[in-house]
Design an enzyme around this catalytic site. Structure first.
Site: not given
Lengths: 80, 571
Positions: B49, B111-112, B161, B486
Site C-alpha cells: 500500500e 479483525f483488521q 463496509k 547520507m
C-alpha cells in the site's frame, strides 16, 4: 499566559480531537474544553489553554482558520 | 446503485483515469464493482500500500491532477500513513480511500480494524469516515475539492463496509456538495494585501541587492513564466528551493542555483548578502535556512504564500502577502522597474565560479565513478541531447532521498518544462520507484527516469512487480554505493568516521532484474557512462542501470546542522 479559544465548528464526532490536536502538536497544555451543539450542523467550542503566548496562539488560529471543519475562530487573552 | 458503485462514479466524475490500490477483506465490494468499470477507470495493482500512495503522489505531481489510491481497512490503511504524511509535507493533492469494518462493529477490535480518522488527523488536510452510502455523493466531491484547492494536500476517506453495499439513489451534484461545507469563504483583507504588494514593489525597486527565492508554490500555481518575467524586468537574481528546482530554467541568466543545506554557494551567499528577499511559495524550511538566527540578517523579507500559517513560522518576515503565487507575482511584476545590478549579479557568478572550481569540477573529473557524473550524464542525454528544442519538456525525473537526491538536485540542469518529483519535507526513502510508476501512468508520453540509491530502492523494491505486471516503461538508475550514503556522510564528518550500521550488503541486482524480466546493465567506470545511458534511452520498456559509485564521495557544499549559511563547508 492564559488564553481562551472560541470556535464555531462543524458538529462532527471528531471535531474536539481536531482542535485539541492543534494544541498537542505544539506541546501546549489544555485546561478545559467546552462543547455545545447549536444546530444540526454547527457547534461551539471553548477551550482554555494555560501556558501559551501570542505568537503560538496566532499560529494556532491561522492553522485552525485553514481547517475545513472550522467556520470561525478567535482567541482572547485572559488575565491571570 | 450500491455505495461502492457510487464511489467509483464519483472518482470518474472527477476526471481521474488511473487509481492505485491493493484489495483486501473490507474493500472487496468496491473491487467487485470496479471489475465492471475497467474500461473507464484503470486500476494499477501495486505490491504494497505504501507503493500505492507514493504512486498516487507521483501521478499527482506529474499531471497536476488529484491522485487516488485505495486500500483495505487495518494494515492496508496503516500502510498508507507514511505516504500521507509525505503528501502533507510536500502539498501533494491526493485522495486516499481506505475501507473500514461495518459501522456496527466499530470500536470492537474487529479483525483488521484501525481508526484511520484518528490516526491521520494530524497528517491530512481533511479526513472523513463515510458510514452511510448516501453520504458518498456529498463527501467525495468535497474531498477532491479540498485536496486540490488552496494549498493542496492529502485527504483520507474511510468508508465502512456497510456503506459500500447499501443501495441508494445516486445523483452527482458538485455544487450541492460544496454548498454543504461549513467553512465560510474567508474575506481576505484585500486592501491590506494590495497595499503590501505596493510596498513590496517599492522595496524591490529601491533594493541594491534583491533576490527572489522560488518554492514549489510557483510550480503549483503555474507562475514559472511570470517569475522569469519578474527576474528580467527588475534584473533580480532567482534562487530555487529543492521542490521548486524546476521553477526556473537552469540556463536562465538570472538563475543562481538552489538554496539550502546542499544548495549552491551562489544562492546561499546571495541570501546572506541580499538587502531584500522576495520569497514566493516556499516555507523557510530548516533545510533552507540553517540556524534561523543567522539567516539573511541584512535583508528585509517579503513572503508570498497561499497558506498564512507559513507566515512568521520559522523566520520573522517584514512583509506578508497572502495569496496565489502567480496572481501576486503578476501584480508585483507590473510595478517593477529595471535597475542595473551588474555588480550584484557578478557577485553571484563569482560564487558560482568558486563552486565550480572547488566542488563541481573535481567531482565531474574524478577517475572513480561517482553520483555527480551519473546525474550529469542523465542530464546531458535526457535534457540536452534527446530534446534540445523542447528542452527536457517530455522528461520526468524522480529521485529518492539521500545523497542520490542531493546530487540530482545539484547537478541536473532542469528547465521549467522538466518534471521534477522528489520527497522534500518528509524525506521518505523508498519514494522514487513507486512515484516514478505513478508519474509514468499519469504521463505515458513522457520519459520517466527514477534516480535511486541502494537503500531507498530496497525499501519499496517490491514495486518492480508492479512494473512487470503493468508493463510500465520506467528507467531506473541505481546509484549503488553499498552504504546509506547520507547517514554515512554525517558519520564521516561529524561522528569521527564511526560508520555504525550504515554499510549495506546488497543482493545481486542482476538476478532480481532477471526475475522481474527487466533489462539490466551494470557500470563502474566513468568512461562506460555514455554508452550505458544511450542504451538505457534506446531500450523499449523498463530498464535498470546499476552504477557502482564511490562511497566516499560526499555531497558538497554542505551547511552542517544547526549552523548558519555562512558556515558552509566545501570539503
Amino acid at each position: 499566559m492564559k488564553y481562551r479559544l472560541e470556535a464555531t465548528v462543524s458538529a462532527r464526532v471528531d471535531i474536539l480531537n481536531r482542535i485539541t490536536t492543534l494544541f498537542i502538536q505544539k506541546g501546549l497544555p489544555v485546561e478545559s474544553v467546552n462543547y455545545k451543539v447549536i444546530d444540526d450542523r454547527l457547534a461551539k467550542v471553548e477551550l482554555i489553554c494555560s501556558d501559551a503566548d501570542d505568537i503560538r496562539m496566532d499560529r494556532i488560529i491561522n492553522q485552525a482558520d485553514n481547517m475545513v471543519d472550522i467556520a470561525q475562530v478567535q482567541y482572547i487573552k485572559l488575565d491571570k | 446503485m450500491t455505495g461502492a458503485e457510487a464511489l467509483i462514479n464519483t472518482i470518474i466524475e472527477e476526471n481521474v483515469d488511473t487509481i492505485f490500490g491493493y484489495p483486501g477483506g473490507s474493500i472487496i465490494p468496491f473491487y467487485d464493482k470496479l471489475y465492471d468499470y475497467t474500461d473507464k477507470l484503470r486500476h494499477v495493482l501495486v505490491r504494497h500500500e505504501q507503493g500505492a500512495v507514493h504512486a498516487a503522489e507521483g501521478y499527482a505531481r506529474a499531471t497536476g491532477q488529484v491522485g487516488v489510491c485505495v486500500a483495505t481497512s487495518g494494515p492496508g490503511a496503516t500502510n498508507f500513513v507514511t505516504g500521507i504524511a509525505d503528501a502533507m509535507m510536500d502539498s501533494t493533492p491526493i485522495v486516499c480511500i481506505t475501507a473500514q469494518v461495518d459501522v456496527g462493529k466499530l470500536g470492537t477490535n474487529f479483525f483488521q480494524e484501525a481508526d484511520m480518522v484518528g490516526i491521520t488527523t494530524p497528517i491530512t488536510k481533511w479526513n472523513y469516515q463515510i458510514s452511510r452510502a448516501e453520504d458518498i455523493p456529498i463527501v467525495m466531491p468535497q474531498a477532491f475539492h479540498i485536496a486540490r484547492s488552496g494549498r493542496p494536500g492529502p485527504v483520507l476517506i474511510s468508508i465502512t463496509k456497510n456503506a459500500q453495499v447499501e443501495k441508494f439513489r445516486y445523483r452527482y451534484d458538485l455544487k450541492a456538495a460544496l454548498d454543504r461545507m461549513v467553512q465560510v469563504p474567508r474575506r481576505d483583507n484585500l486592501e491590506k494585501r494590495d497595499l503590501n504588494v505596493q510596498k513590496a514593489i517599492e522595496l524591490l525597486n529601491n533594493a541594491e541587492k534583491p533576490l527572489i527565492i522560488a518554492g514549489q508554490g510557483v510550480l503549483i500555481s503555474g507562475a514559472e513564466a511570470v517569475l522569469a518575467e519578474c527576474a528580467n524586468k527588475g534584473c533580480i537574481p532567482v534562487a530555487c528551493t529543492l521542490l521548486g528546482r524546476s521553477a526556473m530554467n537552469f540556463h536562465d541568466h538570472y538563475y543562481i542555483g538552489m538554496v539550502g543545506m546542499h544548495g549552491n554557494m551562489s544562492a546561499n551567499a546571495m541570501t546572506q548578502q541580499a538587502d531584500v528577499i522576495l520569497a514566493v511559495g516556499m516555507r523557510f524550511s530548516d533545510r533552507v535556512t540553517g540556524n534561523p538566527a543567522g539567516y539573511a540578517q541584512n535583508a528585509q523579507i517579503i513572503h508570498i504564500d497561499i497558506d498564512k500559517t507559513e507566515f512568521n513560522k520559522n523566520i520573522q518576515v517584514d512583509l506578508t502577502i497572502h495569496g496565489d503565487a502567480r496572481q501576486m507575482l503578476e501584480a508585483i511584476c507590473d510595478g517593477l522597474v529595471f535597475k542595473d545590478r551588474e555588480s550584484w549579479r557578478r557577485f553571484g557568478y563569482e560564487q558560482y565560479d568558486k563552486e565550480k572550481e572547488n566542488v563541481i569540477g573535481p567531482m565531474l573529473a574524478s577517475k572513480k565513478l561517482n553520483m555527480a557524473q551519473v546525474v550529469d550524464a542523465i542530464n546531458s542525454h535526457y535534457i540536452e541531447k534527446v530534446s534540445p528544442k523542447s528542452y527536457g519538456s517530455n522528461v520526468v525525473l524522480v529521485t529518492d532521498v539521500g545523497q542520490n537526491q542531493m546530487f540530482a538536485a545539484r547537478y541536473l540542469k532542469l528547465t521549467m518544462k522538466t518534471g521534477w518529483i522528489t520527497s522534500g519535507g518528509l524525506g521518505t526513502m523508498g519514494f522514487a520507484l513507486p512515484a516514478a510508476i505513478g508519474a509514468k501512468c499519469g504521463r505515458p508520453d513522457a520519459q520517466v527516469v527514477a534516480i535511486v540509491g541502494d537503500g531507498g530502492l530496497q525499501m519499496n523494491i517490491q514495486e518492480l512487480g508492479t512494473i512487470l505486471q503493468n508493463n510500465i516503461d520506467v528507467k531506473i538508475v541505481l546509484l549503488n554505493n553499498s552504504f546509506l550514503g547520507m547517514v554515512r556522510q554525517w558519520q564521516d564528518l561529524f561522528f569521527d568516521k564511526r560508520f555504525s550500521h550504515t554499510m549495506l550488503v546488497n543482493p545481486d541486482f542482476s538476478k532480481i532484474c532477471e526475475a522481474y524480466e527487466i533489462e539490466y546493465m551494470k557500470i563502474s567506470k566513468p568512461e562506460e557512462l555514455e554508452d550505458a545511458i544511450d542504451r538505457m534511452a534506446a531500450s523499449k520498456g523498463a530498464f535498470f542501470l546499476e552504477a557502482v559509485v564511490d562511497p566516499t564521495a560526499n555531497v558538497y557544499p554542505m551547511i552542517p546542522g544547526g549552523k548558519t549559511l555562512n558556515d558552509l563547508i566545501i570539503r
